[in-house]
Design a protein around this motif. Structure first.
Motif, mmCIF file in Angstrom:
data_model
loop_
_atom_site.group_PDB
_atom_site.id
_atom_site.type_symbol
_atom_site.label_atom_id
_atom_site.label_comp_id
_atom_site.label_asym_id
_atom_site.label_seq_id
_atom_site.Cartn_x
_atom_site.Cartn_y
_atom_site.Cartn_z
ATOM 1 N N LEU A 15 0.823 -1.208 0.000
ATOM 2 C CA LEU A 15 0.000 0.000 0.000
ATOM 3 C C LEU A 15 0.862 1.264 0.000
ATOM 4 N N PHE A 16 1.962 1.229 0.757
ATOM 5 C CA PHE A 16 2.877 2.370 0.769
ATOM 6 C C PHE A 16 3.496 2.586 -0.614
ATOM 7 N N LYS A 17 3.969 1.514 -1.236
ATOM 8 C CA LYS A 17 4.580 1.637 -2.569
ATOM 9 C C LYS A 17 3.580 2.157 -3.585
ATOM 10 N N ASP A 18 2.339 1.715 -3.479
ATOM 11 C CA ASP A 18 1.297 2.191 -4.393
ATOM 12 C C ASP A 18 1.064 3.684 -4.181
ATOM 13 N N TRP A 19 1.009 4.129 -2.915
ATOM 14 C CA TRP A 19 0.838 5.558 -2.627
ATOM 15 C C TRP A 19 1.994 6.361 -3.208
ATOM 16 N N ALA A 20 3.212 5.893 -2.990
ATOM 17 C CA ALA A 20 4.402 6.620 -3.461
ATOM 18 C C ALA A 20 4.422 6.727 -4.979
ATOM 19 N N SER A 21 3.966 5.671 -5.659
ATOM 20 C CA SER A 21 3.993 5.669 -7.130
ATOM 21 C C SER A 21 2.984 6.652 -7.722
ATOM 22 N N LYS A 22 1.996 7.060 -6.945
ATOM 23 C CA LYS A 22 0.945 7.951 -7.446
ATOM 24 C C LYS A 22 1.209 9.417 -7.147
ATOM 25 N N GLN A 23 2.346 9.726 -6.551
ATOM 26 C CA GLN A 23 2.663 11.124 -6.272
ATOM 27 C C GLN A 23 2.910 11.860 -7.580
ATOM 28 N N LYS A 24 2.791 13.206 -7.527
ATOM 29 C CA LYS A 24 2.860 14.026 -8.735
ATOM 30 C C LYS A 24 4.121 13.753 -9.541
ATOM 31 N N LYS A 25 3.963 13.820 -10.860
ATOM 32 C CA LYS A 25 5.128 13.712 -11.733
ATOM 33 C C LYS A 25 6.032 14.903 -11.463
ATOM 34 N N GLY A 26 7.316 14.678 -11.607
ATOM 35 C CA GLY A 26 8.275 15.732 -11.298
ATOM 36 C C GLY A 26 8.721 15.674 -9.851
ATOM 37 N N ARG A 27 8.114 14.764 -9.071
ATOM 38 C CA ARG A 27 8.526 14.582 -7.675
ATOM 39 C C ARG A 27 8.871 13.117 -7.461
ATOM 40 N N PRO A 28 9.855 12.609 -8.212
ATOM 41 C CA PRO A 28 10.190 11.191 -8.085
ATOM 42 C C PRO A 28 10.771 10.869 -6.722
ATOM 43 N N ARG A 29 10.577 9.644 -6.289
ATOM 44 C CA ARG A 29 11.173 9.217 -5.023
ATOM 45 C C ARG A 29 12.681 9.192 -5.153
ATOM 46 N N LYS A 30 13.364 9.535 -4.115
ATOM 47 C CA LYS A 30 14.800 9.345 -4.101
ATOM 48 C C LYS A 30 15.117 8.186 -3.175
ATOM 49 N N ARG A 31 16.200 7.540 -3.438
ATOM 50 C CA ARG A 31 16.581 6.420 -2.590
ATOM 51 C C ARG A 31 17.008 6.949 -1.233
ATOM 52 N N PRO A 32 16.554 6.332 -0.156
ATOM 53 C CA PRO A 32 16.990 6.783 1.173
ATOM 54 C C PRO A 32 18.494 6.653 1.327
ATOM 55 N N HIS A 33 19.086 7.531 2.102
ATOM 56 C CA HIS A 33 20.526 7.478 2.342
ATOM 57 C C HIS A 33 20.902 6.347 3.283
ATOM 58 N N SER A 34 19.980 5.898 4.104
ATOM 59 C CA SER A 34 20.298 4.875 5.085
ATOM 60 C C SER A 34 19.038 4.121 5.460
ATOM 61 N N PHE A 35 19.238 2.976 6.093
ATOM 62 C CA PHE A 35 18.071 2.210 6.553
ATOM 63 C C PHE A 35 17.242 3.040 7.517
ATOM 64 N N GLU A 36 17.906 3.776 8.437
ATOM 65 C CA GLU A 36 17.185 4.535 9.444
ATOM 66 C C GLU A 36 16.233 5.551 8.814
ATOM 67 N N GLU A 37 16.599 6.063 7.625
ATOM 68 C CA GLU A 37 15.772 7.079 6.995
ATOM 69 C C GLU A 37 14.524 6.487 6.358
ATOM 70 N N SER A 38 14.555 5.197 6.027
ATOM 71 C CA SER A 38 13.419 4.591 5.344
ATOM 72 C C SER A 38 12.671 3.595 6.211
ATOM 73 N N VAL A 39 13.146 3.371 7.431
ATOM 74 C CA VAL A 39 12.646 2.295 8.282
ATOM 75 C C VAL A 39 11.136 2.385 8.509
ATOM 76 N N PRO A 40 10.420 1.299 8.178
ATOM 77 C CA PRO A 40 9.016 1.261 8.583
ATOM 78 C C PRO A 40 8.961 1.037 10.091
ATOM 79 N N HIS A 41 7.958 1.582 10.732
ATOM 80 C CA HIS A 41 7.882 1.396 12.175
ATOM 81 C C HIS A 41 6.440 1.293 12.643
ATOM 82 N N LYS A 42 6.279 0.624 13.779
ATOM 83 C CA LYS A 42 4.958 0.365 14.339
ATOM 84 C C LYS A 42 4.416 1.618 15.021
ATOM 85 N N VAL A 43 3.093 1.751 14.988
ATOM 86 C CA VAL A 43 2.393 2.824 15.695
ATOM 87 C C VAL A 43 1.524 2.169 16.766
ATOM 88 N N PHE A 44 1.677 2.631 18.004
ATOM 89 C CA PHE A 44 0.924 2.095 19.132
ATOM 90 C C PHE A 44 0.027 3.180 19.730
#
Length: 198
Positions: A15-44
């Motif tokens: 679902l996250f990848k699908d959301w990211a792929s639908k963002q406006k053209k001209g705003r491509p995703r950039k690769r995260p610099h590190s795992f910490e920057e892209s880490v998925p995390h739980k919400v409690f």
């Protein structure tokens, strides 16, 4: 202090990848610099009853996964995927932009510099206590007594945004705030859900 690698459920990641792929053209995703920057995390979510009774966060409920998104122009978002009633049910809930996402990104590199965190690896998570307006990064250790918390602005009830709190210090402040909340609320005016959390 490396952040432990935790992988979101496949449906949440899709679902996250699908959301990211639908963002406006001209705003491509950039690769995260590190795992910490892209880490998925739980919400409690945590409820007031447990805070007031001194049970702490042992019954905190896992309600969602958050994913960090950054594009080539430096725009940031935290995309939240809610967990449904069934274990494999996930729904795109919301995307947080602006200060919240920026604060999240800027906090992560600073964690490595904190001496108090050097003795253990932590799982990155996020905690909300709605009735107390508490939103905080939750650094989860192997034992709950060794957890740390970093509140996110805006802060209330004596918490300071960006400050590192040990588990005992955090829970003491939260318990005091919960007791004041309860005392200031007239009996019978609260619904049960106010004490159960989200």
């Amino acid at each position: 202090m490396p952040i432990k690698e935790v992988y979101a459920p496949l449906k949440s990641a899709e679902l996250f990848k699908d959301w990211a792929s639908k963002q406006k053209k001209g705003r491509p995703r950039k690769r995260p610099h590190s795992f910490e920057e892209s880490v998925p995390h739980k919400v409690f979510h945590a409820g007031l009853n447990d805070i007031i009774s001194g049970k702490g966060l042992e019954n905190a409920q896992l309600v969602a996964w958050r994913h960090f998104h950054a594009d080539a122009k430096g725009n940031h978002a935290l995309v939240e995927i809610k967990i449904g009633e069934k274990e494999d049910e996930h729904v795109l809930q919301e995307a947080h932009f602006g200060p919240m996402a920026h604060d999240h990104k800027s906090l992560l590199p600073k964690l490595k510099e904190l001496e108090k965190l050097k003795d253990e690896d932590f799982e990155l998570a996020y905690l909300r206590i709605f009735a107390l307006r508490i939103n905080t990064i939750w650094l989860r250790a192997d034992q709950r007594d060794n957890d740390f918390f970093i509140p996110i602005a805006p802060c209330f009830n004596g918490f300071v945004a960006g400050q590192l709190y040990s588990s005992p210090d955090f829970l003491k402040l939260a318990q005091g705030a919960a007791q004041r909340f309860f005392q200031n609320t007239q009996a019978g005016s609260l619904e049960d859900d106010d004490f159960k959390g989200g």
